[in-house]
Design an enzyme around this catalytic site. Sequence first.
Site: not given
Ligand code: BGC
Length: 844
Positions: A428, A693
């Site tokens: 990501e 997270e």
């Molecule tokens: C990310 C987040 C991001 C989100 C959007 C995730 O996969 O890691 O930090 O803001 O997607 O909702």
Amino acid sequence: MAWDSGRVTAEASTDVAYQGAPLLPARKYVWMARVWDETGEPGPWSSEATFETALDPAAGWSASWIGLGPGDDPSAPPGPGGPVDAIAQAMKAAPYLRRAFTLDRKVVSARLYATALGIYQLSVNGRPVSDGVLAPGWTDYARRLLYQTYDVTELLLEGDNVVGAIVADGWACGFYGFDAKRAGAHYARDPQLLAQLVIIMEDGAEQRIVTDERWRSSTGAIAHADLLMGERRDQRREPPAWGCPGFDDSSWRPASCRERGDAALVADPGPPIKVTEELPAKTVGPAPGGGLIVDFGQNLAGWVRLTVDEPPGTVIRVRHGEVLDEEGSLYVDNLRTARQTDLFTTAGGTEVLEPRSTFHGFRYAEISGLSGDLTPAAATACVVHSDTPRTGFFDCSSPEVNRLYANIDWGQRANFISIPTDCPQRDERLGWLGDAQIFARTAAYNRDVASFFSKWLDDLSDAQLPSGAFTDFAPRLDLDHEAAPAWGDAGVIVPWTVYKMYGDTGVLERNFRSMAAWMDFLSANNPARLRTHKLGNNFGDWLAPKGDFTPRELLATAYWAYDAALMAEMCRAVGRSQDDARYQQLASEVRDAFVKEYVGPTGTVASGTQTAYVLALHMGLLPEHLRAQAAAHLVAAIVREDWHLATGFVGVGYLLPVLSSNGYSDVAYRLLEQRSFPSWQYTIDRGATTIWERWDGWTDDNGFQAPLMNSFNHYSLGSVGEWLYRFVLGIELAPGAAGFDRVEIRPHPGGSLSYARGSFRSVRGEISTAWARDGARFTLEVNVPTNVRASVHVPSARPGEVVGADGTGPRLVADYPGTIGQREAVFEVGPGQYSFSGPQLVGP
Ligand code: BGC
């Protein structure tokens, strides 16, 4: 001389615009400053500082893109050690490029300008041109190419010279984003280099070496290098001294060459990415499935450097992970399709094995293939990030709170790599706007992120859609969508934060058009002043621990009103009075709509979630007479959770500041020091060395969260950091101030803390505070730098008795916002060092 400002009588010691003759392109300028003190005495001149101007964007460039020659085979030979599947097959060997040339006179100056579709390593006569890595960083390469400028005067020789480059896939060609089934190549299929060496000879003549068909190409040790997948090197295939004069490149081929195209070439404004620290291995032990597990003691982004002595042809595999599973094996499920695996085939003898064209998010490395043992001294973790200098320091009597502070900074370091990413490990690593806006203020206290954010704001406007909508992340890949509330609003909140923290009005001018287009987009789609349309992915209060119960349109409308108020403030700062009035009007209309729709007569806010109250209070949406009641409702919502927070990303950064500003510092401390789930300390008690997270990334009851989305290195929930500076240390901008010219020093002692001390290196100098609670007394020391005025607020049970070190009493006594019913003593001071002491607060 280009400019002599003469003596200027003003307090504006920052953000002073250049007013001299137009600057010439590609020049080095030297500047100095001096100050006169209050008696009119001049100080000495400062030492010389320098900057260089960009190349002329039109006439300055004569280089072409070059890459691997048509006959060179970039396909990586199969194996060894890794799976030979579609991903492995898609990865190709990195081009090695070289250009030999002769200089027949002495060189007085030489600059190398370079960018790449991919990431480059450049050398002159075999020596690296800088200690930067992963250049040129990430932008939307179709629109904006950042080039770096290197002074290579000292590296050139009279006679034979060589410029050499290795270009790996990087962001442009490699796997990136949600790349499970894709073949990477988001911006280009093959890595390419654009570079230009401009040499000035002793007789003033200019010689240029530019990337063109005269360069030669081949491949070398790098069988593949990919940001998500890792690097594979066969040390035996590295042509010895290929970057030096005298190397026979007759078996190399002419590089492929194509026209430069019309993407803008922009001098890189940002700090370079570097290896900023090296961490020795803490422990090395056997891995349950074979091989070794190395623990570096700290989750970070970067890579591992190994020193080995193995027979030629030994294959060594290094896998990276953030945590271990219950058996003590590397846990990699949360990486999704990212492999984070480096593979080395040794050439024999003592060798240093180190990738340079990838990075991994890890604390642990699993190493296999070594014939013997590995001593901890032979394994080093290289910490890689944009080299943003540290500006904040914090220390207090609680080791747990100090660990939280360290985790916040480590999370920032691991994620500020060219852009602010969500996480550095899984497939990501995108520049999500929501994460960045909630963390921006914390980031700017921790480190100098002025140019880092200024660069990223260009990425935001490059990604902005024709409708005026920002996108959920920037730079964009090929997944465009109109941004969600609290994500797109970063396009307003981040420039405002940079302006407030650095007093930089230029950032407002540069971003005004894109901010205004976003505001127009919101207005055009929401005529009733409730933000109910065009909510994109509408993430809401993302990752609230028990589920997101805050109405999404409430959250969206709150952020819209906030945007409008910040726009008005920014317009005032740059003298746009008509726009200021327009945005004030908009802010009040959206606020009214919010109150009508969501606020009850006793200060309740619809849904009653912590986030709903936090947003309404922080964003100034409530009529004055309802604020105290709303704050009490917020506290009741926290008590209902048995003194736990219930916010996700979107509310968390403002939660403790709102509590402290409304008389509830005691509650803020309870949340800060809460040890049971969900809380920051819960993660620390379970070994976190970065911010997770999710609150439940790992819990005693359920073990790991689902691997689909479970990073252990996301900075968003670390947005509590700003509270440590602004409220615990009490280093805060005065109302209406920007750039710390006027400061409010107002510490909020509380919780288990017997002392706290720290500092913030502002653009005007270092502001520091240190307080201690000792028996019945409270003491405070403060440093205020030159050209800064401060009001110092000392909370006290009997504020009339607070005295400064010189015996003077306070200018006035006022209500203390941290604790209902308590009072503070206020002193007005200019630059200097001060101590205050008085009776402690009662409670808390
Ligand atoms: C990310 C987040 C991001 C989100 C959007 C995730 O996969 O890691 O930090 O803001 O997607 O909702």
